[in-house]
Design a protein around this motif. Structure first.
Motif, PDB file in Angstrom:
ATOM      1  N   CYS A 217       0.836  -1.214   0.000  1.00 17.57           N
ATOM      2  CA  CYS A 217       0.000   0.000   0.000  1.00 17.57           C
ATOM      3  C   CYS A 217       0.868   1.260   0.000  1.00 17.57           C
ATOM      4  O   CYS A 217       0.507   2.277  -0.600  1.00 17.57           O
ATOM      5  CB  CYS A 217      -0.915   0.000   1.228  1.00 17.57           C
ATOM      6  SG  CYS A 217      -2.196  -1.255   1.151  1.00 17.57           S
ATOM      7  N   LEU A 218       1.983   1.174   0.685  1.00 16.64           N
ATOM      8  CA  LEU A 218       2.898   2.318   0.763  1.00 16.64           C
ATOM      9  C   LEU A 218       3.375   2.732  -0.633  1.00 16.64           C
ATOM     10  O   LEU A 218       3.531   3.914  -0.932  1.00 16.64           O
ATOM     11  CB  LEU A 218       4.098   1.918   1.637  1.00 16.64           C
ATOM     12  CG  LEU A 218       5.068   2.989   2.078  1.00 16.64           C
ATOM     13  CD1 LEU A 218       4.385   4.035   2.946  1.00 16.64           C
ATOM     14  CD2 LEU A 218       6.214   2.353   2.869  1.00 16.64           C
ATOM     15  N   GLU A 219       3.582   1.727  -1.474  1.00 21.89           N
ATOM     16  CA  GLU A 219       4.042   1.987  -2.847  1.00 21.89           C
ATOM     17  C   GLU A 219       3.016   2.825  -3.623  1.00 21.89           C
ATOM     18  O   GLU A 219       3.369   3.484  -4.593  1.00 21.89           O
ATOM     19  CB  GLU A 219       4.258   0.662  -3.601  1.00 21.89           C
ATOM     20  CG  GLU A 219       5.338  -0.232  -2.994  1.00 21.89           C
ATOM     21  CD  GLU A 219       6.698   0.443  -2.969  1.00 21.89           C
ATOM     22  OE1 GLU A 219       7.011   1.148  -3.949  1.00 21.89           O
ATOM     23  OE2 GLU A 219       7.419   0.296  -1.960  1.00 21.89           O
ATOM     24  N   ARG A 220       1.778   2.759  -3.205  1.00 17.37           N
ATOM     25  CA  ARG A 220       0.726   3.443  -3.974  1.00 17.37           C
ATOM     26  C   ARG A 220       0.466   4.869  -3.495  1.00 17.37           C
ATOM     27  O   ARG A 220      -0.373   5.575  -4.052  1.00 17.37           O
ATOM     28  CB  ARG A 220      -0.571   2.626  -3.879  1.00 17.37           C
ATOM     29  CG  ARG A 220      -0.384   1.225  -4.457  1.00 17.37           C
ATOM     30  CD  ARG A 220      -1.611   0.381  -4.285  1.00 17.37           C
ATOM     31  NE  ARG A 220      -2.806   1.015  -4.847  1.00 17.37           N
ATOM     32  CZ  ARG A 220      -4.018   0.508  -4.767  1.00 17.37           C
ATOM     33  NH1 ARG A 220      -4.200  -0.623  -4.150  1.00 17.37           N
ATOM     34  NH2 ARG A 220      -5.047   1.139  -5.294  1.00 17.37           N
ATOM     35  N   LEU A 221       1.172   5.288  -2.472  1.00 17.41           N
ATOM     36  CA  LEU A 221       0.963   6.658  -1.969  1.00 17.41           C
ATOM     37  C   LEU A 221       1.570   7.685  -2.906  1.00 17.41           C
ATOM     38  O   LEU A 221       2.514   7.395  -3.649  1.00 17.41           O
ATOM     39  CB  LEU A 221       1.619   6.820  -0.596  1.00 17.41           C
ATOM     40  CG  LEU A 221       0.925   6.225   0.626  1.00 17.41           C
ATOM     41  CD1 LEU A 221       1.637   6.684   1.886  1.00 17.41           C
ATOM     42  CD2 LEU A 221      -0.545   6.615   0.704  1.00 17.41           C
ATOM     43  N   ARG A 222       1.050   8.897  -2.812  1.00  8.31           N
ATOM     44  CA  ARG A 222       1.658   9.999  -3.568  1.00  8.31           C
ATOM     45  C   ARG A 222       3.033  10.295  -2.980  1.00  8.31           C
ATOM     46  O   ARG A 222       3.296  10.020  -1.809  1.00  8.31           O
ATOM     47  CB  ARG A 222       0.776  11.250  -3.449  1.00  8.31           C
ATOM     48  CG  ARG A 222      -0.444  11.196  -4.337  1.00  8.31           C
ATOM     49  CD  ARG A 222      -1.422  12.281  -4.018  1.00  8.31           C
ATOM     50  NE  ARG A 222      -0.794  13.578  -3.706  1.00  8.31           N
ATOM     51  CZ  ARG A 222      -1.461  14.730  -3.687  1.00  8.31           C
ATOM     52  NH1 ARG A 222      -2.749  14.746  -3.965  1.00  8.31           N
ATOM     53  NH2 ARG A 222      -0.861  15.860  -3.377  1.00  8.31           N
ATOM     54  N   LYS A 223       3.869  10.896  -3.788  1.00 10.85           N
ATOM     55  CA  LYS A 223       5.256  11.154  -3.380  1.00 10.85           C
ATOM     56  C   LYS A 223       5.324  12.032  -2.124  1.00 10.85           C
ATOM     57  O   LYS A 223       6.090  11.754  -1.199  1.00 10.85           O
ATOM     58  CB  LYS A 223       5.982  11.848  -4.532  1.00 10.85           C
ATOM     59  CG  LYS A 223       7.471  11.664  -4.526  1.00 10.85           C
ATOM     60  CD  LYS A 223       8.068  12.218  -5.801  1.00 10.85           C
ATOM     61  CE  LYS A 223       9.584  12.281  -5.659  1.00 10.85           C
ATOM     62  NZ  LYS A 223      10.203  12.884  -6.847  1.00 10.85           N
ATOM     63  N   ASP A 224       4.490  13.088  -2.095  1.00  9.14           N
ATOM     64  CA  ASP A 224       4.559  14.006  -0.945  1.00  9.14           C
ATOM     65  C   ASP A 224       4.045  13.338   0.328  1.00  9.14           C
ATOM     66  O   ASP A 224       4.549  13.594   1.421  1.00  9.14           O
ATOM     67  CB  ASP A 224       3.798  15.315  -1.225  1.00  9.14           C
ATOM     68  CG  ASP A 224       2.315  15.092  -1.525  1.00  9.14           C
ATOM     69  OD1 ASP A 224       1.921  13.925  -1.781  1.00  9.14           O
ATOM     70  OD2 ASP A 224       1.553  16.074  -1.494  1.00  9.14           O
ATOM     71  N   GLU A 225       3.048  12.464   0.162  1.00 11.30           N
ATOM     72  CA  GLU A 225       2.504  11.754   1.333  1.00 11.30           C
ATOM     73  C   GLU A 225       3.562  10.821   1.912  1.00 11.30           C
ATOM     74  O   GLU A 225       3.795  10.796   3.119  1.00 11.30           O
ATOM     75  CB  GLU A 225       1.256  10.942   0.936  1.00 11.30           C
ATOM     76  CG  GLU A 225       0.054  11.814   0.611  1.00 11.30           C
ATOM     77  CD  GLU A 225      -1.057  11.059  -0.112  1.00 11.30           C
ATOM     78  OE1 GLU A 225      -0.825   9.898  -0.530  1.00 11.30           O
ATOM     79  OE2 GLU A 225      -2.138  11.643  -0.288  1.00 11.30           O
ATOM     80  N   ARG A 226       4.218  10.088   1.038  1.00 15.16           N
ATOM     81  CA  ARG A 226       5.240   9.140   1.503  1.00 15.16           C
ATOM     82  C   ARG A 226       6.398   9.885   2.175  1.00 15.16           C
ATOM     83  O   ARG A 226       6.904   9.467   3.212  1.00 15.16           O
ATOM     84  CB  ARG A 226       5.739   8.303   0.319  1.00 15.16           C
ATOM     85  CG  ARG A 226       6.717   7.264   0.783  1.00 15.16           C
ATOM     86  CD  ARG A 226       7.160   6.311  -0.296  1.00 15.16           C
ATOM     87  NE  ARG A 226       8.276   5.550   0.239  1.00 15.16           N
ATOM     88  CZ  ARG A 226       8.397   4.244   0.150  1.00 15.16           C
ATOM     89  NH1 ARG A 226       7.477   3.536  -0.439  1.00 15.16           N
ATOM     90  NH2 ARG A 226       9.447   3.620   0.649  1.00 15.16           N
ATOM     91  N   LYS A 227       6.774  11.018   1.566  1.00 14.00           N
ATOM     92  CA  LYS A 227       7.899  11.791   2.097  1.00 14.00           C
ATOM     93  C   LYS A 227       7.600  12.283   3.521  1.00 14.00           C
ATOM     94  O   LYS A 227       8.417  12.149   4.433  1.00 14.00           O
ATOM     95  CB  LYS A 227       8.178  12.986   1.172  1.00 14.00           C
ATOM     96  CG  LYS A 227       9.376  13.825   1.568  1.00 14.00           C
ATOM     97  CD  LYS A 227      10.656  13.061   1.326  1.00 14.00           C
ATOM     98  CE  LYS A 227      11.877  13.825   1.798  1.00 14.00           C
ATOM     99  NZ  LYS A 227      13.089  12.988   1.803  1.00 14.00           N
ATOM    100  N   VAL A 228       6.406  12.854   3.695  1.00 12.15           N
ATOM    101  CA  VAL A 228       6.036  13.385   5.016  1.00 12.15           C
ATOM    102  C   VAL A 228       5.967  12.252   6.047  1.00 12.15           C
ATOM    103  O   VAL A 228       6.423  12.404   7.183  1.00 12.15           O
ATOM    104  CB  VAL A 228       4.694  14.159   4.937  1.00 12.15           C
ATOM    105  CG1 VAL A 228       4.117  14.418   6.323  1.00 12.15           C
ATOM    106  CG2 VAL A 228       4.894  15.485   4.198  1.00 12.15           C
ATOM    107  N   LEU A 229       5.435  11.113   5.643  1.00 15.19           N
ATOM    108  CA  LEU A 229       5.353   9.978   6.573  1.00 15.19           C
ATOM    109  C   LEU A 229       6.744   9.439   6.906  1.00 15.19           C
ATOM    110  O   LEU A 229       7.016   9.084   8.047  1.00 15.19           O
ATOM    111  CB  LEU A 229       4.477   8.861   5.994  1.00 15.19           C
ATOM    112  CG  LEU A 229       2.976   9.182   5.901  1.00 15.19           C
ATOM    113  CD1 LEU A 229       2.201   8.009   5.310  1.00 15.19           C
ATOM    114  CD2 LEU A 229       2.398   9.537   7.272  1.00 15.19           C
TER     115      LEU A 229
END
Lengths: 264, 188
Positions: free
Chosen positions: B123-135
């Motif tokens: 699921c993490l792979e499917r996140l937007r770039k900015d969402e993944r970065k902030v997380l």
């Protein structure tokens, strides 16, 4: 509360994210508890699980090995904890809600029981410290007799001394237990302030000594008090007694430090 | 089927303690290093987390979460709480400043992950770039909002909004995948 978007749902999600990633202030904790009481149990920890899954994914467990001295300390604490009777969890009570307590009809009973428990707990905690009770004195004597990895030090005046206070402290490294002995230390009023012991050890920095427990003095005669170290103590080299607010503190400002005992 | 370690500990099997420390010591240590303001704090915290674990072992339910997830939940709760109580923030420097220079956190190999965590990884792979970065910055590096804002150039309020959106997306994705898995099991 339903999952449909409304101000309260939004706020619930927002406060959960804050709790999980950045921590909550006291006001936010109160708000969190209020909102959590309206959330179905099965939904309460969903975001916790999401974040925990990411923690597991990103924990580089192969290269981040637990240091050996910590492993030993954890093992010792485990034997102490698992041998003892179950105690009240330190975990945030908001996060493991009991289904049984969610029914409103049980609330008055629950509150009454809590009040009773609190009263008993307060009474137990604030009972006068007995003047050298034979069992404590005996346990101290046995510790001295066993003489296993024992350190002993005399109390000397700290930066804010208490006139005429004397005594000593004994600590067994192998048994991870010890006792403080005082004579002439001023009696405290537990509702206003309490004494707290700090243990300086090689496995801790000077800025974060180990909490050795909160205690009261109810007599200026000789008193023996068991040490209640919150962490494994490796090579204790100094003990300090501070005066803190009721219940003690996590980090002491050391503004009131009447006694010190340096291990020679 | 193997009895979970925490269940064994809750049942008084002290033999499971060493296994538990071996299996989860690295996980807890890794979290403590990232969510503590000093090495000494991290060492204290790890011990506290394991004490919590012994005390709460009987609360573990395998049908709700995997054991590593339960351990990580307990650890994060304790670590964040410690940071708050001590009044310190990781404003200055996380212990492992070098890790910040990584483009992304090192990820545990999927073959080592329990099924539910493997689902989260997908699921993490499917996140937007900015969402993944902030997380990554908040969960993995343990940075407070202000530092995430500085690091990414985002406004302070936006940081929390993106973090929340990312976590909610993950929650939905993981639930959908779990549902699918349940259905497949039923069909079989």
């Amino acid at each position: 509360m339903s999952r449909h978007s409304n101000p309260e749902t939004n706020r619930w999600e927002e406060i959960q994210v804050t709790r999980l990633l950045f921590g909550l202030t006291e006001e936010e904790k109160t708000e969190y508890d209020r909102l959590a009481s309206r959330i179905p149990v099965e939904e309460l920890e969903q975001l916790d699980q999401v974040v925990a899954s990411l923690d597991v994914i990103w924990a580089d467990m192969q290269t981040e090995q637990l240091p050996e001295h910590l492993r030993r300390a954890i093992r010792i604490r485990a034997s102490q904890e698992l041998a003892a009777k179950p105690v009240v969890s330190l975990a945030n009570p908001s996060t493991f809600p009991a289904k049984a307590l969610r029914g409103k009809k049980y609330l008055p009973w629950f509150v009454s029981a809590l009040c009773l428990m609190f009263a008993v707990f307060t009474w137990i905690n604030n009972r006068p410290a007995e003047i050298v009770r034979p069992d404590v004195a005996q346990r101290r004597a046995e510790l001295l007799t066993a003489n296993q990895g024992l350190v002993q030090a005399r109390w000397s005046p700290g930066p804010t001394p208490s006139e005429g206070a004397t005594g000593d402290v004994v600590w067994s490294a192998s048994q991870q237990q010890g006792f403080m002995r005082f004579r002439g230390l001023p009696v405290n009023t537990p509702s206003q302030e309490q004494y707290q012991l700090w243990i300086f050890a090689r496995n801790q920095s000077d800025t974060t000594p180990i909490d050795g427990g909160v205690f009261d003095i109810t007599s200026t005669e000789e008193v023996v008090i068991p040490i209640n170290a919150k962490l494994y103590v490796q090579d204790a080299y100094m003990f300090a007694v501070t005066i803190e607010k009721p219940g003690g503190v996590v980090v002491s400002s050391r503004e009131r430090l009447p006694l010190l005992a340096k291990v020679e | 089927m193997q009895v979970p370690l925490l269940t064994r500990i809750a049942n008084g099997d002290t033999g499971a303690v060493d296994e538990c420390i071996d299996r989860y010591g690295g996980l807890v240590w890794s979290l403590a290093r990232r969510l503590s303001s000093s090495l000494a704090d991290a060492e204290d915290a790890v011990q506290e987390v394991f004490v919590d674990l012994w005390k709460n072992a009987d609360r573990y339910r395998g049908e709700i979460a995997g054991e590593p997830t339960f351990v990580a939940m307990l650890a994060r709760r304790r670590l964040i709480d410690r940071l708050r109580k001590s009044g310190r923030q990781l404003e200055s420097r996380p212990i492992d400043e070098l890790a910040l220079q990584h483009a992304a956190p090192l990820q545990t190999s999927p073959v080592e992950l329990a099924e539910e965590v493997a689902q989260a990884a997908a699921c993490l792979e499917r996140l937007r770039k900015d969402e993944r970065k902030v997380l990554e910055l908040s969960i993995y590096h343990g940075l407070p909002q202000t530092r995430i804002a500085n690091q990414t150039g985002l406004a302070l309020g936006t940081v929390k909004t993106i973090a929340r959106r990312g976590l909610l997306q993950l929650r939905v994705c993981m639930q959908v995948r779990n549902q699918r898995r349940s259905n497949e099991v039923e069909v079989v």
